[in-house]
Motif scaffolding. Structure first.
Motif, PDB file in Angstrom:
ATOM      1  N   ALA A   1       0.834  -1.208   0.000  1.00 22.48           N
ATOM      2  CA  ALA A   1       0.000   0.000   0.000  1.00 22.48           C
ATOM      3  C   ALA A   1       0.863   1.250   0.000  1.00 22.48           C
ATOM      4  CB  ALA A   1      -0.926   0.010   1.205  1.00 22.48           C
ATOM      5  N   ILE A   2       1.908   1.255   0.841  1.00 25.16           N
ATOM      6  CA  ILE A   2       2.802   2.414   0.865  1.00 25.16           C
ATOM      7  C   ILE A   2       3.471   2.559  -0.495  1.00 25.16           C
ATOM      8  CG2 ILE A   2       4.745   3.512   2.032  1.00 25.16           C
ATOM      9  CD1 ILE A   2       4.236   1.673   4.406  1.00 25.16           C
ATOM     10  N   VAL A   3       3.955   1.423  -1.008  1.00 26.10           N
ATOM     11  CA  VAL A   3       4.657   1.459  -2.294  1.00 26.10           C
ATOM     12  C   VAL A   3       3.772   2.095  -3.365  1.00 26.10           C
ATOM     13  CG1 VAL A   3       5.509   0.026  -4.179  1.00 26.10           C
ATOM     14  CG2 VAL A   3       6.213  -0.452  -1.851  1.00 26.10           C
ATOM     15  N   LEU A   4       2.513   1.680  -3.410  1.00 25.82           N
ATOM     16  CA  LEU A   4       1.624   2.207  -4.453  1.00 25.82           C
ATOM     17  C   LEU A   4       1.404   3.708  -4.296  1.00 25.82           C
ATOM     18  CD1 LEU A   4      -1.072  -0.557  -4.885  1.00 25.82           C
ATOM     19  CD2 LEU A   4       0.740   0.112  -6.447  1.00 25.82           C
ATOM     20  N   GLY A   5       1.101   4.122  -3.067  1.00 29.48           N
ATOM     21  CA  GLY A   5       0.855   5.545  -2.830  1.00 29.48           C
ATOM     22  C   GLY A   5       2.071   6.381  -3.181  1.00 29.48           C
ATOM     23  N   VAL A   6       3.231   5.932  -2.696  1.00 31.28           N
ATOM     24  CA  VAL A   6       4.466   6.679  -2.960  1.00 31.28           C
ATOM     25  C   VAL A   6       4.788   6.654  -4.456  1.00 31.28           C
ATOM     26  CG1 VAL A   6       6.952   6.623  -2.603  1.00 31.28           C
ATOM     27  CG2 VAL A   6       5.410   6.357  -0.668  1.00 31.28           C
ATOM     28  N   ALA A   7       4.588   5.500  -5.068  1.00 35.04           N
ATOM     29  CA  ALA A   7       4.926   5.374  -6.489  1.00 35.04           C
ATOM     30  C   ALA A   7       4.104   6.355  -7.314  1.00 35.04           C
ATOM     31  CB  ALA A   7       4.678   3.951  -6.974  1.00 35.04           C
ATOM     32  N   PHE A   8       2.837   6.512  -6.952  1.00 33.84           N
ATOM     33  CA  PHE A   8       1.986   7.437  -7.692  1.00 33.84           C
ATOM     34  C   PHE A   8       2.516   8.863  -7.545  1.00 33.84           C
ATOM     35  CE2 PHE A   8      -2.792   8.253  -8.728  1.00 33.84           C
ATOM     36  CZ  PHE A   8      -2.397   8.915  -9.878  1.00 33.84           C
ATOM     37  N   THR A   9       2.866   9.213  -6.302  1.00 32.45           N
ATOM     38  CA  THR A   9       3.366  10.561  -6.051  1.00 32.45           C
ATOM     39  C   THR A   9       4.648  10.821  -6.845  1.00 32.45           C
ATOM     40  OG1 THR A   9       2.518  10.261  -3.830  1.00 32.45           O
ATOM     41  CG2 THR A   9       3.904  12.176  -4.209  1.00 32.45           C
ATOM     42  N   THR A  10       5.632   9.957  -6.627  1.00 35.49           N
ATOM     43  CA  THR A  10       6.909  10.145  -7.313  1.00 35.49           C
ATOM     44  C   THR A  10       6.720  10.065  -8.824  1.00 35.49           C
ATOM     45  OG1 THR A  10       7.943   9.046  -5.462  1.00 35.49           O
ATOM     46  CG2 THR A  10       9.284   9.344  -7.422  1.00 35.49           C
ATOM     47  N   GLY A  11       5.918   9.105  -9.240  1.00 41.06           N
ATOM     48  CA  GLY A  11       5.690   8.921 -10.671  1.00 41.06           C
ATOM     49  C   GLY A  11       5.136  10.181 -11.305  1.00 41.06           C
ATOM     50  N   THR A  12       4.161  10.794 -10.642  1.00 41.70           N
ATOM     51  CA  THR A  12       3.568  12.020 -11.165  1.00 41.70           C
ATOM     52  C   THR A  12       4.624  13.112 -11.317  1.00 41.70           C
ATOM     53  OG1 THR A  12       1.494  11.510 -10.098  1.00 41.70           O
ATOM     54  CG2 THR A  12       1.844  13.774 -10.725  1.00 41.70           C
ATOM     55  N   LEU A  13       5.441  13.253 -10.271  1.00 44.73           N
ATOM     56  CA  LEU A  13       6.442  14.326 -10.312  1.00 44.73           C
ATOM     57  C   LEU A  13       7.461  14.068 -11.420  1.00 44.73           C
ATOM     58  CD1 LEU A  13       6.888  14.853  -6.483  1.00 44.73           C
ATOM     59  CD2 LEU A  13       5.770  16.378  -8.103  1.00 44.73           C
ATOM     60  N   VAL A  14       7.910  12.827 -11.524  1.00 48.69           N
ATOM     61  CA  VAL A  14       8.892  12.498 -12.566  1.00 48.69           C
ATOM     62  C   VAL A  14       8.279  12.711 -13.954  1.00 48.69           C
ATOM     63  CG1 VAL A  14      10.171  10.603 -13.636  1.00 48.69           C
ATOM     64  CG2 VAL A  14      10.219  10.898 -11.170  1.00 48.69           C
ATOM     65  N   PHE A  15       7.044  12.288 -14.083  1.00 45.60           N
ATOM     66  CA  PHE A  15       6.336  12.444 -15.347  1.00 45.60           C
ATOM     67  C   PHE A  15       6.251  13.916 -15.736  1.00 45.60           C
ATOM     68  CE2 PHE A  15       2.353  13.110 -17.661  1.00 45.60           C
ATOM     69  CZ  PHE A  15       2.470  12.188 -18.687  1.00 45.60           C
ATOM     70  N   THR A  16       5.851  14.744 -14.767  1.00 48.68           N
ATOM     71  CA  THR A  16       5.708  16.174 -15.040  1.00 48.68           C
ATOM     72  C   THR A  16       7.046  16.792 -15.425  1.00 48.68           C
ATOM     73  OG1 THR A  16       4.068  16.107 -13.299  1.00 48.68           O
ATOM     74  CG2 THR A  16       4.612  18.248 -14.168  1.00 48.68           C
ATOM     75  N   ASP A  17       8.076  16.462 -14.668  1.00 48.89           N
ATOM     76  CA  ASP A  17       9.405  17.012 -14.970  1.00 48.89           C
ATOM     77  C   ASP A  17       9.841  16.630 -16.379  1.00 48.89           C
ATOM     78  OD1 ASP A  17       9.559  18.149 -12.563  1.00 48.89           O
ATOM     79  OD2 ASP A  17      11.001  16.735 -11.687  1.00 48.89           O
ATOM     80  N   THR A  18       9.643  15.350 -16.689  1.00 44.84           N
ATOM     81  CA  THR A  18      10.095  14.866 -17.995  1.00 44.84           C
ATOM     82  C   THR A  18       9.290  15.524 -19.103  1.00 44.84           C
ATOM     83  OG1 THR A  18      10.618  12.776 -16.945  1.00 44.84           O
ATOM     84  CG2 THR A  18      10.570  12.788 -19.331  1.00 44.84           C
ATOM     85  N   LEU A  19       7.997  15.684 -18.835  1.00 42.49           N
ATOM     86  CA  LEU A  19       7.122  16.310 -19.812  1.00 42.49           C
ATOM     87  C   LEU A  19       7.588  17.746 -20.082  1.00 42.49           C
ATOM     88  CD1 LEU A  19       4.471  15.854 -21.362  1.00 42.49           C
ATOM     89  CD2 LEU A  19       3.287  16.902 -19.461  1.00 42.49           C
ATOM     90  N   GLU A  20       7.879  18.434 -19.000  1.00 43.25           N
ATOM     91  CA  GLU A  20       8.297  19.819 -19.102  1.00 43.25           C
ATOM     92  C   GLU A  20       9.595  19.922 -19.907  1.00 43.25           C
ATOM     93  OE1 GLU A  20       9.060  22.994 -15.644  1.00 43.25           O
ATOM     94  OE2 GLU A  20       7.410  21.584 -15.338  1.00 43.25           O
ATOM     95  N   ARG A  21      10.519  19.055 -19.567  1.00 40.32           N
ATOM     96  CA  ARG A  21      11.803  19.068 -20.255  1.00 40.32           C
ATOM     97  C   ARG A  21      11.602  18.737 -21.730  1.00 40.32           C
ATOM     98  NH1 ARG A  21      17.154  17.795 -18.852  1.00 40.32           N
ATOM     99  NH2 ARG A  21      16.614  18.718 -16.879  1.00 40.32           N
ATOM    100  N   SER A  22      10.713  17.807 -21.977  1.00 38.99           N
ATOM    101  CA  SER A  22      10.527  17.392 -23.359  1.00 38.99           C
ATOM    102  C   SER A  22       9.871  18.502 -24.173  1.00 38.99           C
ATOM    103  CB  SER A  22       9.728  16.101 -23.379  1.00 38.99           C
ATOM    104  OG  SER A  22       8.780  16.134 -24.382  1.00 38.99           O
ATOM    105  N   PHE A  23       8.919  19.198 -23.547  1.00 35.21           N
ATOM    106  CA  PHE A  23       8.346  20.383 -24.195  1.00 35.21           C
ATOM    107  C   PHE A  23       9.460  21.355 -24.546  1.00 35.21           C
ATOM    108  CE2 PHE A  23       3.890  20.159 -22.115  1.00 35.21           C
ATOM    109  CZ  PHE A  23       3.404  19.501 -23.221  1.00 35.21           C
ATOM    110  N   ALA A  24      10.286  21.595 -23.538  1.00 33.97           N
ATOM    111  CA  ALA A  24      11.340  22.587 -23.697  1.00 33.97           C
ATOM    112  C   ALA A  24      12.296  22.191 -24.812  1.00 33.97           C
ATOM    113  CB  ALA A  24      12.085  22.760 -22.382  1.00 33.97           C
ATOM    114  N   THR A  25      12.706  20.924 -24.795  1.00 35.79           N
ATOM    115  CA  THR A  25      13.653  20.467 -25.816  1.00 35.79           C
ATOM    116  C   THR A  25      13.054  20.668 -27.195  1.00 35.79           C
ATOM    117  OG1 THR A  25      13.584  18.535 -24.407  1.00 35.79           O
ATOM    118  CG2 THR A  25      15.381  18.668 -25.979  1.00 35.79           C
ATOM    119  N   GLN A  26      11.767  20.353 -27.268  1.00 39.77           N
ATOM    120  CA  GLN A  26      11.104  20.431 -28.556  1.00 39.77           C
ATOM    121  C   GLN A  26      11.097  21.866 -29.066  1.00 39.77           C
ATOM    122  OE1 GLN A  26       7.175  19.144 -28.220  1.00 39.77           O
ATOM    123  NE2 GLN A  26       6.904  18.886 -30.401  1.00 39.77           N
TER     124      GLN A  26
END
Ligand code: ATP
Ligand code: MG
Lengths: 844, 255
Positions: free
Chosen positions: A22-47
């Motif tokens: 349960a902890i793993v899932l909750g934390v994974a969602f949180t971290t996953g969202t942040l990593v996703f957003t960062d990567t998305l932002e960077r990818s926008f920028a690179t583009q």
């Protein structure tokens, strides 16, 4: 103490497995969202930066002053300006970009999309864009499409497409390539058609250049080139380095990514909250089960504080370990999700994805997981220290896990919270629709939820009694399941509350969405009983061409059509929305189901007002509304109040009054109403014929509008369910964990039942029924809360909202809850059935 | 009446025994080592008799009882309950057999904590979906003296009362045999005596076959017969025991 704690942890690791999950899932969602957003932002920028790398300096014409004539068209640079830039010694090459509108036709010969596609020139000496596929257009009969337009129209390289020239004549072109315009805002929402320079001048309306792209001379610093270019252009022109322009585009894109990230984080918060409930329950049960162990520790001289610290230490170790695992999973999830989902979010997949893993997401994941675990363990740890050593040692196995009675304090707190929630809700319902109301509903829902949390054991007892009644008729298995659920309502309550969170949110959303659908349908059908609407294609500058009169005339001549009318609308000086419907018989063709009065009474000197507008203006039936425009003013008597959400939101006046205010405003929409019983297909043919000569006209049927609306709601529903799915999954883990721990605790009981002749299958069924009962109670509670607050939120957001219970969806949720319960019981029940009877009987 | 042979018949020949055990062997093997908990036991239990099984700790009493009750499977040999050979039954059949033909009283943890005394008594019938004759229920409850405690949860009953509930539960269905593993092990001697008296009386008045494992010579003296186990073998058999004769045998065994 540390050694005892660690030994205890090792011994109980199995029991903690689902908690860790349960902890793993909750934390994974949180971290996953942040990593996703960062990567998305960077990818926008690179583009964005990628497209700007080829341009050293970019110049935009001056913004028009507020005072200038709007008829003059968008600002541009003349050829002279371009030549001057070319002449600069700091400049190697400069290209002017033609930009305007060039409507692309779809395969049926109608303009593509609600907005006409942009037309632009590409290529030249300084080419900002390259072809993502194929090559840039060179010849007179060649064209490249933006990836968006190609996708919308279903075109690929090599196809022939038609584009309207400024005179409205179609011309055929061969598609030579696709261009990724990325985040360029002028293009991103409506798509674009790109021509070679000469063709663009011919095909795109407007003269001059919308942009000048410059490459600096060898060895000249970009800043100097910027200054030089600015020196020869109009001083109000916006000249900047390509880098700078790219960065500003990227930050705008970053803001988009941030909004998306925030939305995802909201869902992550829900998951973390649900995880917290699950963790709390696990620790509470573990403490109860280990009372004796702790009492023994106390008896041999461990201090209260030591026991407390031991428990917290245990939580810390578990929290840290699980969070670390969750963070790792989250990073994988975020990157994986990006790789899968980027296609939909960032077009132009050929930009290589650069994984971005920064410290913040990792730390946030670790912190959230560990803190949530610690906080969740706090109360159980406190309870553990309160155990009187001798009591615990003396307590018999029989009494274990039996708790009755919900403290009076809890009931009092719950009642107070319910009262508060009810008061806020009542307040909301008595005020106007709007965002404040929505916020109040959310607040009321939260307060109510805390109240539910407080009295949840009582609720569980009540609901299980009711649900248990038919279950008991089914025999021993059902009875035992009900009794087992009732023996520890607190445990059952915490387990089910986790599920309630998800069920409330999903039900709330589906109540709002189905109510919206029904309301829209009803009001459209009542107030706008039309079959087709025809409108000009929207124009980016807001200057739509009026609908030609010939279209209306042709439609009117058809025997299938009972009435054709148009609408005109404009806003007056005070931004009051004024509309009129020439040709319509008010009360028959449009407007029905008035709140007050009769819209049929509208004539010269009177008006019907939408409910929302009426409150805004502070007018009621019989009052007068004053409207004022540059051309004149009128004072009208209100003869009808109509619901605001059915299409007649503003002030509906007679044609005479409208014309005295806005003599120049032409027909914005044309509505077609068929004779009753007309075949839809024949009607479609008539309408298609009427607009055949006017490819830019947009035709929409009522059925299409409805299905479009439905599709949007459905997509939203899927997305939201998907996001809440994780919270629900965690809740199911929680129920499973509670079951597993209870099964362990009840080994002897299970063995006794087996000895008395309960078969393995029936033992499994008993545990399954227990889990189903818990999850069903959670779901029912969630459905009840979701329905109440969904209704309230709908009422407070829209005037005249009709309530619609999404019965099918709710039945689906309850069925899903049953399945979830069965899944939750699967492992624990198997383990219980596999336990050897003699072994369990011998163990103490 | 002083017999030393393990295979002497004590029941009248016209009435077949309730339980017949032949060459029963049970080997527990875990990893490399193996324990012979039962090593070729032959024994019969007469219908309507109250028999006690005694022996030193670890002698295999519980194992024997578990094998006879269909709770555990033997390594070799056979156990017959009436005409049924337990060793040939599947797990499912054993479950049904326990449900319909056997009653149990354990040393502790006999009752489900969330059920009242009455619900606990009725549990086997409920599991089997059997109708219970209210007169029989009243009779059994009356015999064990629980009339005024029927709606109590086990946590509100004393240890002795809990055991009485367990005995009532075991007797209610008139099973072919009731097995009791140290039913008075957790009770003081007076309460224990009451329980033993119930068991003995039910054997006498209701023709109930009862097999009981015990450590206590006084408890064993309530039985009609005592069999002795040592190291997984039946080593002695005593009819009409008294506390003193049982004690004497035990001392002899341990020597
Ligand atoms: N599950 C098991 N695995 C391995 N050996 C076992 C198991 N159960 C019992 N034994 C062994 O079998 C032998 C007989 O055990 P059993 O429980 O039948 O003895 P008992 O006569 O009931 O003893 P007590 O009077 O102490 O209850 C013992 O040596 C014991 O160690
Ligand atoms: Mg034993």
């Amino acid at each position: 103490m540390l050694r005892t704690t660690l030994a205890g942890l090792r011994a109980h690791m199995g029991r903690l497995a689902t908690t860790v999950l349960a902890i793993v899932l909750g934390v994974a969602f949180t971290t996953g969202t942040l990593v996703f957003t960062d990567t998305l932002e960077r990818s926008f920028a690179t583009q964005v930066m990628g497209s700007m790398e080829r341009v050293d300096v970019i110049a935009f014409p001056p913004e028009p002053d507020a005072g200038t004539d709007p008829e003059a068209g968008p600002p541009s640079f003349g050829t002279a300006a371009l030549e001057e830039v070319r002449g600069l010694s700091e400049v190697t090459a400069a290209t002017g970009v033609v930009f305007g509108t060039a409507p692309l036709l779809d395969s049926d010969g109608r303009t593509l999309g609600a907005f006409p596609t942009a037309g632009t020139s590409v290529g030249g000496d300084v080419a900002r864009y390259e072809a993502a596929e194929g090559r840039l257009p060179e010849g007179d009969d060649e064209v490249a499409l933006s990836t968006l337009s190609a996708e919308q129209g279903g075109f690929t390289v090599g196809d022939t497409v038609s584009v309207l020239d400024p005179g409205g004549e179609p011309h055929d072109f061969t598609v030579t390539g696709l261009i990724e315009f990325g985040l360029e805002q002028s293009v991103s929402y409506r798509g674009a058609v790109a021509f070679a320079f000469g063709t663009a001048e011919r095909m795109v309306e407007g003269d001059g250049f919308a942009e000048i792209h410059v490459r600096a001379a060898e060895g000249v610093p970009v800043e100097r080139a910027v200054t030089a270019v600015a020196g020869v252009l109009d001083e109000a022109a916006d000249v900047r380095s390509g880098q700078e322009h790219g960065e500003s585009l990227a930050s705008a894109a970053g803001a988009d990514a941030a909004i998306m990230g925030t939305a995802l984080l909201l869902f992550a918060a829900v998951s973390v909250f649900v995880s917290a409930l699950v963790i709390h329950n696990t620790f509470a049960i573990l403490v109860a089960q280990r009372q004796r162990e702790m009492a023994l520790l106390r008896c041999v001289g461990a201090l209260r504080g030591q026991v407390f610290r031991g428990m917290l230490l245990e939580a810390l170790v578990v929290g840290l370990a699980a969070s670390a695992l969750g963070t790792a999973v989250g990073v994988g999830l975020g990157l994986g999700g990006f790789a899968l989902g980027s296609e939909y979010v960032v077009s132009g997949t050929d930009t290589p994805i650069e994984p971005v893993v920064e410290a913040v997401p990792v730390l946030a994941g670790l912190l959230v997981g560990t803190l949530v675990t610690l906080v969740s363990a706090l109360v159980p740890a406190l309870r553990a220290t309160r155990v009187a050593p001798l009591d615990a040692l003396r307590s018999s196995a029989v009494a274990d896990g039996l708790e009755k009675g919900v403290g009076r304090a809890r009931v009092a707190v719950g009642a107070a919270l319910f009262l508060a929630s009810g008061a806020v809700l009542a307040l909301t319902l008595s005020t106007e629709a709007g965002t404040t109301g929505m916020a109040l509903v959310v607040a009321s829902a939260m307060v109510c939820f805390v109240g539910v949390l407080a009295v949840s054991p009582l609720l569980v007892r009540g609901t299980v009694r009711v649900l248990g009644w038919p279950l008991r008729r089914l025999g021993a298995v059902g009875s035992l399941a009900v009794d087992n659920t009732l023996r520890s309502p607190k445990r059952a309550a915490t387990a089910m509350i986790a599920l309630t969170v998800g069920a409330t949110l999903i039900t709330g959303y589906s109540v709002i969405s189905s109510s919206m659908r029904v309301t829209m349908d009803a009001q459209l059908a009542e107030q706008f009983p039309v079959d087709y609407s025809i409108s000009p294609q929207l124009s980016p500058d807001g200057e739509e061409a009026p609908i030609p009169d010939s279209v209306a005339a042709e439609l009117e001549s058809s025997p299938l059509i009972s009435s054709v009318f148009t609408s005109r609308s404009a806003s007056d000086e005070n931004q009051v929305f004024v509309e009129t419907y020439p040709g319509a018989e008010l009360g028959t063709d449009i407007g029905n189901g008035e709140v007050e009065g009769d819209i049929g009474d509208v004539g010269a000197g009177s008006a019907a007002v939408g409910a929302g507008t009426a409150t805004e203006l502070g007018v009621g039936l019989g009052d007068r509304v004053e409207l004022e425009s540059a051309e004149g003013r009128v004072s009208l008597t209100v003869v009808a109040i109509v619901p605001g959400s059915g299409g007649l939101s503003g002030v509906t006046t007679s044609v005479t009054d409208f014309e005295s205010l806005f003599p120049e405003v032409g027909a914005g929409y044309l509505y077609v109403r068929a004779q009753d019983g007309t075949d839809l297909k024949e009607l479609t043919e008539v309408v298609d014929d009427a607009v055949a000569d006017h490819p830019t006209l947009q035709v929409a049927s009522a059925a299409e509008i409805r299905s479009e609306f439905d599709r949007v709601l459905e997509t939203m529903f899927l997305v939201i369910s998907g996001m809440l799915g994780l919270a629900i999954l965690i809740a199911v883990f929680g129920i499973s964990n509670t079951m597993a721990l209870s099964v362990l605790e009840r080994r002897r009981e299970s063995a006794l039942l087996r000895a008395l002749g309960l078969s393995k299958a029936r033992l499994r069924r008993m545990l399954g029924a227990e889990a189903v009962l818990v999850s069903l109670v959670g779901a029912i509670l969630g459905v009840a809360l979701g329905t109440l607050f969904g209704w309230a939120a709908g009422r407070s957001a829209f005037d005249g909202m009709l309530f619609a219970l999404p019965a099918v969806e709710i039945a689906g949720f309850l069925a899903a809850a049953v399945v979830a319960g069965l899944l939750a019981a699967l492992m624990p029940a198997r383990r219980a059935a596999r336990t050897s009877i003699t072994g369990a009987l011998a163990s103490e | 009446m002083h017999q030393t042979s393990a295979s002497v018949r004590t029941d009248p020949p016209q009435e077949p025994p309730a339980v017949v055990v032949r060459a029963l062997t049970k080997v527990y093997s875990s990893g490399g080592s193996s324990v012979r908990a039962l090593d070729g036991v032959d024994v019969e239990f007469a219908r309507g008799a109250f028999t006690a099984i005694m022996g030193p700790s670890g002698s295999g009493k519980s194992t024997l009882m578990h094998c006879m009750a269909g709770l555990d499977t033997a390594t070799s040999g056979s156990v017959r309950l009436g005409r049924t050979d337990l060793t040939t039954l599947t797990d499912k059949q054993l479950t049904l057999l326990r449900r319909d033909r056997i009653g149990f009283v354990f040393q502790s943890f006999n009752l489900l904590p969330m059920l009242t005394a009455e619900q606990n008594i009725l549990l086997p019938a409920q599991i089997a979906r059997r109708r219970v004759d209210p007169e029989r229920l009243a009779h059994v409850v009356g015999v064990v003296g629980l009339d005024d405690r029927l709606d109590h949860l086990p946590s509100r009953l004393s240890g002795g009362q809990q055991q009485r509930v367990a005995v009532a539960r075991a007797l209610l269905g008139s099973p072919e045999v009731v097995y009791a593993d140290e039913p008075t092990g957790n009770l003081d001697s007076r309460t224990g005596a009451e329980i033993l008296a119930f068991l003995r009386d039910s054997a006498r008045t209701m023709e109930q076959t009862v097999v009981m494992v015990t450590h206590d010579p006084v408890a064993a003296s309530y039985a009609d017969r005592v069999v002795f186990l040592r190291d997984g073998r039946l080593v002695d058999d005593l009819a009409a025991p008294t506390a003193q004769t049982v004690l004497d045998r035990l001392v002899g065994l341990e020597a």
